[in-house]
Design a protein around this motif. Structure first.
Motif: not given
Length: 205
Positions: A76, A90, A94
């Protein structure tokens, strides 16, 4: 029953699997090396060929867990085609998904007889994951998306706040309070990273 000869790496992984199961079921303190070898029907000498002590196999158990998370976070973080704010959002979501999907495991880790395991996970998590998230913050600061003067420290505080939430299983049952905590964490992210309000949206439901 005759023992089956296996390549060293395969046997090592079996020992880690057995230790993981026993640490979660019985607790680290209550698990002996003899319990681990008995579970997969090998001699204690096999254990000591791969690990010097129970403490060392605990390191391997925790490393396996953290390594998988670290790999995904790095993927990421290193996707430079995506804006830093989206990558950071994100990454945090996660981590939230991992925690929520591992609720039973976390409950076991938080037992009193797993204090050593809990401490090892906490230390390795901060040591390995903070630098990955700080990398996103550094890149966001360089691009002008973030205005964070101390990226590593900001990330440290943010992760600490998230971990506090992960340690409060009853929060998941109080939807109103959970919504307030989610809003507070989102506001904290905006303030610490110097982004406009409502830049971050956390999947805490």
């Amino acid at each position: 029953m005759a023992r089956i000869a296996k390549i060293p790496e395969e046997r090592r992984n079996e020992l880690i699997d057995a230790a993981t199961t026993l640490f979660l079921e019985k607790g680290y303190e209550e698990t002996a090396v003899s319990d681990i070898v008995k579970k997969i029907n090998v001699a204690q000498g096999t254990f000591y060929y791969h690990f010097k002590s129970k403490s060392e196999i605990l390191e391997a158990v925790v490393d396996r867990f953290i390594s998988g998370i670290e790999t995904t976070l790095a993927e990421i973080a290193d996707n430079r085609q995506t804006p830093a704010a989206i990558r950071f959002n994100d990454a945090v979501n996660y981590l939230i998904a991992i925690a929520e999907g591992s609720r039973e495991v976390l409950d076991d880790v938080h037992q009193e007889n797993n204090a050593v395991m809990h401490d090892r996970i906490a230390k390795m998590t901060m040591a390995r994951l903070v630098p990955v998230l700080a990398r996103i913050v550094d890149q966001g600061a360089a691009s002008g998306e973030f205005n964070a003067h101390h990226p590593a420290e900001a990330t440290d505080v943010i992760l600490s706040a998230l971990f506090w939430q992960f340690h409060q299983p009853r929060l998941m049952e109080d939807k109103q309070r959970l919504a307030r905590i989610r809003a507070t964490l989102e506001h904290l992210l905006d303030r610490m990273l110097g982004t406009p309000d409502h830049t971050f949206v956390l999947n805490l439901n």
